[in-house]
Design a protein around this motif. Structure first.
Motif, short mmCIF file in Angstrom:
data_model
loop_
_atom_site.label_atom_id
_atom_site.label_comp_id
_atom_site.label_asym_id
_atom_site.label_seq_id
_atom_site.Cartn_x
_atom_site.Cartn_y
_atom_site.Cartn_z
N LEU A 1 -0.52 -30.06 -13.29
CA LEU A 1 -0.24 -31.76 -13.48
C LEU A 1 -0.91 -31.93 -15.07
CD1 LEU A 1 -0.10 -34.67 -12.89
CD2 LEU A 1 -2.12 -34.31 -11.36
N ILE A 2 -2.11 -31.38 -15.05
CA ILE A 2 -2.85 -31.60 -16.40
C ILE A 2 -1.87 -31.36 -17.65
CG2 ILE A 2 -4.74 -31.09 -18.09
CD1 ILE A 2 -6.49 -30.69 -15.45
N HIS A 3 -0.95 -30.12 -17.39
CA HIS A 3 -0.22 -29.73 -18.56
C HIS A 3 0.90 -30.87 -18.58
CE1 HIS A 3 1.51 -26.82 -21.35
NE2 HIS A 3 2.63 -27.39 -20.76
N LEU A 4 1.54 -31.30 -17.50
CA LEU A 4 2.63 -32.13 -17.57
C LEU A 4 2.12 -33.41 -18.12
CD1 LEU A 4 3.94 -32.15 -13.86
CD2 LEU A 4 5.07 -31.16 -16.18
N ILE A 5 0.87 -34.20 -17.70
CA ILE A 5 0.37 -35.19 -18.46
C ILE A 5 0.19 -35.18 -20.30
CG2 ILE A 5 -1.68 -36.63 -18.76
CD1 ILE A 5 -2.05 -36.49 -15.83
N ASN A 6 -0.37 -34.06 -20.51
CA ASN A 6 -0.46 -33.62 -22.04
C ASN A 6 1.03 -33.60 -22.52
OD1 ASN A 6 -3.05 -33.58 -22.00
ND2 ASN A 6 -3.39 -31.39 -21.81
N ALA A 7 2.01 -32.86 -21.95
CA ALA A 7 3.50 -32.78 -22.54
C ALA A 7 4.00 -34.04 -22.46
CB ALA A 7 4.07 -31.73 -21.44
N ASP A 8 3.67 -34.91 -21.48
CA ASP A 8 4.42 -36.26 -21.26
C ASP A 8 4.14 -37.29 -22.58
OD1 ASP A 8 5.71 -38.76 -20.68
OD2 ASP A 8 3.96 -38.90 -19.00
N LEU A 9 2.70 -37.19 -22.76
CA LEU A 9 2.12 -37.84 -23.99
C LEU A 9 2.47 -37.48 -25.32
CD1 LEU A 9 -1.64 -38.35 -22.43
CD2 LEU A 9 0.11 -40.20 -22.92
N PHE A 10 2.77 -36.01 -25.55
CA PHE A 10 3.00 -35.56 -26.72
C PHE A 10 4.35 -35.77 -26.91
CE2 PHE A 10 5.35 -31.85 -28.88
CZ PHE A 10 4.35 -31.89 -30.01
N THR A 11 5.37 -35.81 -25.79
CA THR A 11 7.03 -36.20 -26.25
C THR A 11 7.08 -37.57 -26.18
OG1 THR A 11 7.33 -34.30 -24.73
CG2 THR A 11 9.14 -35.46 -25.12
N CYS A 12 6.11 -38.47 -25.61
CA CYS A 12 6.40 -39.79 -25.70
C CYS A 12 6.03 -40.36 -27.19
CB CYS A 12 5.09 -40.59 -24.77
SG CYS A 12 5.57 -40.73 -23.23
N GLY A 13 4.99 -39.66 -27.54
CA GLY A 13 4.73 -39.91 -29.17
C GLY A 13 6.19 -39.63 -29.88
N ILE A 14 6.81 -38.37 -29.77
CA ILE A 14 7.92 -38.01 -30.50
C ILE A 14 8.92 -38.90 -30.32
CG2 ILE A 14 9.67 -36.27 -30.98
CD1 ILE A 14 7.59 -34.40 -30.20
N ALA A 15 9.27 -39.23 -29.06
CA ALA A 15 10.37 -40.51 -28.62
C ALA A 15 10.14 -41.77 -29.31
CB ALA A 15 10.30 -40.39 -27.12
N SER A 16 8.98 -42.10 -29.46
CA SER A 16 8.61 -43.60 -29.87
C SER A 16 8.89 -43.50 -31.52
CB SER A 16 7.14 -44.06 -29.63
OG SER A 16 6.89 -44.14 -28.13
N ILE A 17 8.35 -42.50 -31.87
CA ILE A 17 8.62 -42.34 -33.58
C ILE A 17 10.31 -42.51 -33.87
CG2 ILE A 17 8.40 -40.98 -35.38
CD1 ILE A 17 5.87 -40.25 -34.58
N ILE A 18 11.04 -41.64 -32.97
CA ILE A 18 12.36 -41.55 -33.21
C ILE A 18 13.13 -42.84 -33.08
CG2 ILE A 18 14.51 -40.72 -32.15
CD1 ILE A 18 13.04 -38.05 -31.38
#
Length: 637
Positions: free
Chosen positions: A52-69
């Protein structure tokens, strides 16, 4: 030499310090919604706490990329509006079903990722075709969808305000105090301060609310010490994705439904930042959704969409720069790489978040109400569209378990008030305003007023015809009367052509008098309604009825220069203009034309304006019936 025009507020690059503060405010407002999807999914399919912790970190990381795009954009990807990306709630139930069907745990997760990757690619490819459907999103639809988004999100804020979904305590007085106290701080700051302080009211409210809760022992940051400093998410961390046809089809359906929500968010943001949204903008936003979703599948995350929560923050703060969202994306990437930073943000108590969310989500609903203000509610069809879509959306929002009464495939639709309400608004608009259009206007304002069809227009006396269609042109009605002489009209296109021919064949002095009747662009008389509702509708399309002082002065200077040279107002069909900036550029260019060329150009613009006004009339029978009723003293109920 003319002074360089400042960029639209959406494209304005703010100082680094402000970008960081405003961006962090977006992250705080977004954080709870961002992490809830992996938390729900992990619990449902049986993942461990470490996973779960890894999923949360991955989610935030990808949210950042998606928002920049989405906010920065490149090529034909990204709408370039202040829209922050997050995992869509619509996908939660289907992903849980896919994961459990595949055996749960990481085995189920791999099948989910396979479906997410393919659905993202499909969304990217279908985006330009979906963008062509923009004609099905008139104000009655977009206003309904925006209103539904705001109203449907309020229960989410309310749940946070009473302690959150894991431990709701409606009777806890401290929770109530934190929520209302945070809301009160936000309201007071916006009442007492202006400028920078007012724009960070939400951030200040969250920080003060959290500080008070910490002092009273209700905010805990123990997880900060237990978290690592660095946690890098790697592609396919849980293994290579597995592909299931049934799972892929299910996820594609989810993304198509999500595309409706994204379209509503894009229109809502366009309204808030006063920037016109067109077909290509919708396509760009959906391409970004598709690309971000595919990236999510690769980097151990989930389907992405525009986050309505942050649309409310843009409205509340009036900070319109898309680069603020880019900064928020960079901060989210950082938080995703530094679990300790994420643990700090995660320590904000739910009631504090709920208090801030109440203010933000309600402002989204207000934008919807503002959009619906442009809708003709004398036409009962529009009342049915808005009432039915909002009613069904609130039904599902208030009774979410109703989805269990239908088959699994239908639960995707009934599982979300936003989804059901949006689909209802779009569908009813097609049924009432598009199906059977060839038969002409089908519904009049009241039973006593009767229906108005093309054959009735052909049977109107000259007086009735002029009274009905005089609003197509500003001022003199000679052109309308001359169009009446060209009866009978075979169809709506023939009616439109009659007005155009009457306009261009009119004597020059009559044309000149008509031009002189049009108001200046951006004039206070238009904004105040003194030039009539049609002029307000025309000029509000590009925000000319709500200009800032600097912009108003610029439009006034252009109007004065044009009048001095040509003796008539500058006439531009605002509804066809891309933006206020483009209108100013075009107007300055036309100052260099000859009087003869400008005479012709003005007639063309008048014809364009008349075409739009005619479309407003013929789109529904009520405006025609109402115009006749007003002209001859018969009130419409």
């Amino acid at each position: 030499m003319r002074a360089k025009r400042r960029p639209h507020p959406v494209d304005e690059m703010l100082p680094v310090g402000k970008l960081a503060v405003y961006g962090f405010q977006h992250v705080l407002a977004f954080y709870a919604g961002a992490v809830i999807v992996p938390i729900l999914l992990a619990g449902a399919i049986g993942l461990s706490e470490r996973e779960l912790i890894h999923l949360i970190n991955a989610d935030l990381f990808t949210c950042g990329i998606a928002s920049i795009i989405q906010a920065a954009g490149f090529w034909k990807v990204g709408v370039r509006l202040p829209l922050l990306q997050g995992v869509t709630f619509t996908a939660v139930s289907p992903m849980i079903a896919i994961g459990l069907a595949a055996g749960g745990g990481t085995d189920g997760l791999l099948v989910i990722y396979g479906a997410v990757i393919v659905a993202g690619l499909a969304t990217f490819l279908v985006a330009p075709f979906f963008g062509r459907l923009i004609r099905f999103f008139p104000p009655v639809v977009t206003g309904s969808v925006i209103l539904i988004i705001g109203l449907a999100l309020l229960p989410v804020a309310a749940l946070d305000a009473v302690g959150g979904g894991s431990d709701p305590q409606p009777g806890n007085p401290r929770h109530l105090a934190y929520a209302l106290g945070t809301l009160a701080v936000i309201v007071l700051i916006q009442r007492l301060f202006r400028g920078f302080m007012a724009t960070v009211a939400v951030l200040v409210g969250l920080v003060l609310g959290t500080l008070v809760a910490w002092l009273l022992g209700d905010a805990h940051f123990d997880a900060v010490g237990d978290s690592a400093w660095l946690g890098v998410t790697t592609p396919f961390h849980f293994g290579w994705p597995q592909f299931s046809i049934a799972a892929i089809v299910s996820m594609i359906v989810v993304m198509l439904i999500t595309a409706v929500e994204t379209t509503g968010d894009v229109f809502a943001t366009g309204e808030i930042v006063d920037k016109r949204v067109g077909r290509e903008d919708v396509a760009r936003a959906l391409r970004a959704d598709g690309l971000a979703t595919t990236i999510g599948g690769v980097f151990n995350s989930f389907p992405y969409t525009c986050f309505a929560e942050n649309v409310g923050l843009v409205r509340l703060t009036q900070v319109k720069s898309r680069w603020v969202v880019v900064a928020a994306g960079a901060i989210m990437i950082l938080i995703g790489l530094v679990p300790k930073a994420g643990a700090i943000v995660a320590g904000i108590p739910h009631p504090v978040l709920g208090g801030a969310a109440l203010a933000m989500f309600a402002t989204v609903a207000v934008v919807g109400i503002q959009t619906l203000a442009r809708v003709d509610f004398h036409d009962h069809r529009n009342i049915v569209i808005v009432g039915s879509s909002v009613g069904l959306a609130m039904f599902v929002t208030a009774q979410p378990d109703i989805a269990t009464a239908v088959p699994g495939w239908a639960q995707i639709i009934l599982g979300s008030g936003i989804t059901l309400g949006s689909i209802t608004a779009i569908g009813l608009n097609v049924v009432f305003h598009d199906v059977g259009r060839g038969r002409g206007p089908a519904v009049a304002g009241t039973p006593s007023a009767g229906s108005v069809r093309l054959e009735q227009v052909n049977g109107m006396s000259r007086e009735e015809f002029v009274a009905t269609f005089r609003r197509l042109f500003q001022g003199p009605t000679d052109v309308v009367g001359r169009a009446h002489d060209r009866r009978p009209f075979a169809d709506t296109a023939n009616l439109r052509a009659a007005f155009q021919e009457a306009l261009f064949s009119a004597p020059a002095d009559e044309q000149r008098a008509l031009m002189a009747a049009y108001p200046d662009l951006g004039a206070d008389r238009v904004a105040d309604g003194e030039e009539g509702e049609d002029s307000v509708r025309d000029q509000s399309a590009a925000g000319l009825t709500r200009l800032a002082d600097e912009d108003r002065e610029e439009f006034a200077a252009l109007a004065a220069a044009y009048r001095e040279k040509f003796g008539v107002p500058l006439i531009i069909c605002v509804r066809d203009a891309a933006s206020r900036d483009r209108i100013l550029v075009e107007g300055r260019q036309r100052l260099d034309n000859s009087p003869a060329q400008e005479h012709a150009a003005a007639l063309i613009e008048i014809a364009k304006v008349a075409n739009h006004r005619l479309a407003d009339l013929v789109a529904g029978a009520n405006p025609i019936a109402s115009a006749r009723a007003r002209a001859f003293g018969r009130g419409v109920e």
